[in-house]
Design an enzyme around this catalytic site. Sequence first.
Site, PDB file in Angstrom:
ATOM      1  N   TYR A 248      -1.429  -1.589  10.372  1.00 44.55           N
ATOM      2  CA  TYR A 248      -1.607  -1.842   8.928  1.00 44.55           C
ATOM      3  C   TYR A 248      -0.423  -1.265   8.154  1.00 44.55           C
ATOM      4  O   TYR A 248       0.180  -1.941   7.321  1.00 44.55           O
ATOM      5  CB  TYR A 248      -2.925  -1.216   8.482  1.00 44.55           C
ATOM      6  CG  TYR A 248      -3.223  -1.337   7.006  1.00 44.55           C
ATOM      7  CD1 TYR A 248      -3.837  -2.479   6.500  1.00 44.55           C
ATOM      8  CD2 TYR A 248      -2.910  -0.304   6.115  1.00 44.55           C
ATOM      9  CE1 TYR A 248      -4.118  -2.592   5.142  1.00 44.55           C
ATOM     10  CE2 TYR A 248      -3.188  -0.411   4.765  1.00 44.55           C
ATOM     11  CZ  TYR A 248      -3.799  -1.556   4.279  1.00 44.55           C
ATOM     12  OH  TYR A 248      -4.074  -1.660   2.930  1.00 44.55           O
TER      13      TYR A 248
ATOM     14  N   SER B 105       0.864  -1.192   0.000  1.00 47.20           N
ATOM     15  CA  SER B 105       0.000   0.000   0.000  1.00 47.20           C
ATOM     16  C   SER B 105       0.893   1.232   0.000  1.00 47.20           C
ATOM     17  O   SER B 105       2.053   1.160   0.452  1.00 47.20           O
ATOM     18  CB  SER B 105      -0.849   0.007   1.278  1.00 47.20           C
ATOM     19  OG  SER B 105      -1.533   1.232   1.413  1.00 47.20           O
TER      20      SER B 105
HETATM   21  N1  LIG Z   1      -8.876  -0.709  -0.859  1.00 43.68           N
HETATM   22  C1  LIG Z   1      -7.861   0.131  -0.850  1.00 43.68           C
HETATM   23  O1  LIG Z   1      -8.035   1.333  -1.070  1.00 43.68           O
HETATM   24  C2  LIG Z   1      -6.445  -0.355  -0.583  1.00 43.68           C
HETATM   25  C3  LIG Z   1      -5.421   0.602  -0.532  1.00 43.68           C
HETATM   26  C4  LIG Z   1      -4.114   0.175  -0.347  1.00 43.68           C
HETATM   27  C5  LIG Z   1      -3.832  -1.173  -0.218  1.00 43.68           C
HETATM   28  N2  LIG Z   1      -4.846  -2.094  -0.251  1.00 43.68           N
HETATM   29  C6  LIG Z   1      -4.462  -3.512  -0.144  1.00 43.68           C
HETATM   30  O2  LIG Z   1      -4.910  -4.194  -1.300  1.00 43.68           O
HETATM   31  C7  LIG Z   1      -5.247  -5.547  -0.969  1.00 43.68           C
HETATM   32  C8  LIG Z   1      -6.664  -5.849  -1.421  1.00 43.68           C
HETATM   33  O3  LIG Z   1      -7.523  -4.998  -0.665  1.00 43.68           O
HETATM   34  P1  LIG Z   1      -9.102  -4.932  -0.842  1.00 43.68           P
HETATM   35  O4  LIG Z   1      -9.447  -3.520  -0.612  1.00 43.68           O
HETATM   36  O5  LIG Z   1      -9.491  -5.640  -2.076  1.00 43.68           O
HETATM   37  O6  LIG Z   1      -9.537  -5.767   0.475  1.00 43.68           O
HETATM   38  P2  LIG Z   1     -10.892  -6.541   0.789  1.00 43.68           P
HETATM   39  O7  LIG Z   1     -11.104  -6.488   2.269  1.00 43.68           O
HETATM   40  O8  LIG Z   1     -11.987  -6.031  -0.071  1.00 43.68           O
HETATM   41  O9  LIG Z   1     -10.527  -8.037   0.358  1.00 43.68           O
HETATM   42  C9  LIG Z   1      -9.545  -8.768   1.066  1.00 43.68           C
HETATM   43  C10 LIG Z   1      -9.861 -10.242   0.971  1.00 43.68           C
HETATM   44  O10 LIG Z   1      -8.973 -10.938   1.864  1.00 43.68           O
HETATM   45  C11 LIG Z   1      -9.719 -11.948   2.525  1.00 43.68           C
HETATM   46  N3  LIG Z   1      -9.073 -12.285   3.787  1.00 43.68           N
HETATM   47  C12 LIG Z   1      -8.925 -11.482   4.877  1.00 43.68           C
HETATM   48  N4  LIG Z   1      -8.296 -12.149   5.850  1.00 43.68           N
HETATM   49  C13 LIG Z   1      -8.034 -13.402   5.381  1.00 43.68           C
HETATM   50  C14 LIG Z   1      -7.397 -14.548   5.917  1.00 43.68           C
HETATM   51  N5  LIG Z   1      -6.905 -14.550   7.163  1.00 43.68           N
HETATM   52  N6  LIG Z   1      -7.283 -15.645   5.147  1.00 43.68           N
HETATM   53  C15 LIG Z   1      -7.805 -15.666   3.877  1.00 43.68           C
HETATM   54  N7  LIG Z   1      -8.426 -14.611   3.324  1.00 43.68           N
HETATM   55  C16 LIG Z   1      -8.536 -13.487   4.058  1.00 43.68           C
HETATM   56  C17 LIG Z   1     -11.100 -11.327   2.738  1.00 43.68           C
HETATM   57  O11 LIG Z   1     -12.081 -12.314   2.996  1.00 43.68           O
HETATM   58  C18 LIG Z   1     -11.302 -10.594   1.414  1.00 43.68           C
HETATM   59  O12 LIG Z   1     -11.897 -11.434   0.450  1.00 43.68           O
HETATM   60  C19 LIG Z   1      -5.056  -5.670   0.546  1.00 43.68           C
HETATM   61  O13 LIG Z   1      -3.802  -6.249   0.807  1.00 43.68           O
HETATM   62  C20 LIG Z   1      -5.108  -4.231   1.027  1.00 43.68           C
HETATM   63  O14 LIG Z   1      -4.395  -4.056   2.215  1.00 43.68           O
HETATM   64  C21 LIG Z   1      -6.140  -1.705  -0.411  1.00 43.68           C
END
Ligand SMILES: NC(=O)c1ccc[n+]([C@@H]2O[C@H](COP(=O)([O-])OP(=O)(O)OC[C@H]3O[C@@H](n4cnc5c(N)ncnc54)[C@H](O)[C@@H]3O)[C@@H](O)[C@H]2O)c1
Length: 268
Positions: free
Chosen positions: A158, A145
């Site tokens: 985080y 991120s």
């Molecule tokens: N959404 C944003 O703006 C953003 C910004 C920067 C970074 N990110 C990163 O991008 C990645 C994707 O994020 P997103 O927004 O799609 O997240 P999200 O929460 O929509 O999806 C994450 C997925 O991970 C799964 N998950 C969580 N814990 C788990 C575990 N212990 N075992 C197996 N599965 C598990 C959840 O069920 C979910 O399907 C993440 O690593 C997040 O930190 C997101």
Amino acid sequence: MNLELAGHVAVVVGGANGMGRMIAKTFAAEGAAVALLDRDPAVDEIAHEAAAQGGATLSAQVDVTDFEAIQAVATRVENELGPVRHVIFTVGIDSGKGGFPFWNLEPSDWPRVHDVNVIGAVNTAHAFYAPMIARRQGTFCFFSSVAGQIGSQTDPPYSVSKAAVLSFMQIAAKDFAPYNIRANAICPGMVDTPLQRRIHKFSTADLPEDERPTYEEWYTEKIGRLAVLGKLTSPEEIAATVVFLASDHARTITGQAVNVDSGWVMHW
Ligand SMILES: NC(=O)c1ccc[n+]([C@@H]2O[C@H](COP(=O)([O-])OP(=O)(O)OC[C@H]3O[C@@H](n4cnc5c(N)ncnc54)[C@H](O)[C@@H]3O)[C@@H](O)[C@H]2O)c1
């Protein structure tokens, strides 16, 4: 551009929601066979939707903190879908609490975030690497991120976990290079997903109700203030970057933190 991913086997860890879900569907649309892993039971339904694009899919409910469970799924994927070529680790959780300052949180708020975001990535790499290095072919893509690069105070555990993911990705890129395997990390800025909606909730929860911005007001102000293009990134745009990095068009790109963030973080 023909990415030439047809027939490849891709594993998307965290494939049930958000960006992982879109990445799985995008690999399927490119003709790849896709394995979707997630702790959310919705992963089976998303695998069916991805299969509608034409390719074979497999789904497995697994918690990434359970190494033996992921290892068992890795063997299943090799047996049922074929040789794994790409591993995408998208899983990430927030702590559910906001910083500003970090002592708003307890030390006990840290370990679960670290276990899922960092040890989950390490478990996944350990579960899949051996046949890939034997074949001397493949790619890994981890999810960090912008928060991991700028000391973001929004959710301290985080941010720290995302910095650790970058370090692990660079180590993996060096260790894998002699085996013709690349590793990179995507660093999203703000993407409309369930995770981002949770961050909006906890980071505005302490404001008086009449001052609390809606989700749309919150992200519009934040991305406008922090990123030069001022736009949300879509899951589709993230997925397009991931499949490009998996393709041979990116064959000299490894060890990189790829910011897909509207110009929030700039490095050289
Ligand atoms: N959404 C944003 O703006 C953003 C910004 C920067 C970074 N990110 C990163 O991008 C990645 C994707 O994020 P997103 O927004 O799609 O997240 P999200 O929460 O929509 O999806 C994450 C997925 O991970 C799964 N998950 C969580 N814990 C788990 C575990 N212990 N075992 C197996 N599965 C598990 C959840 O069920 C979910 O399907 C993440 O690593 C997040 O930190 C997101």
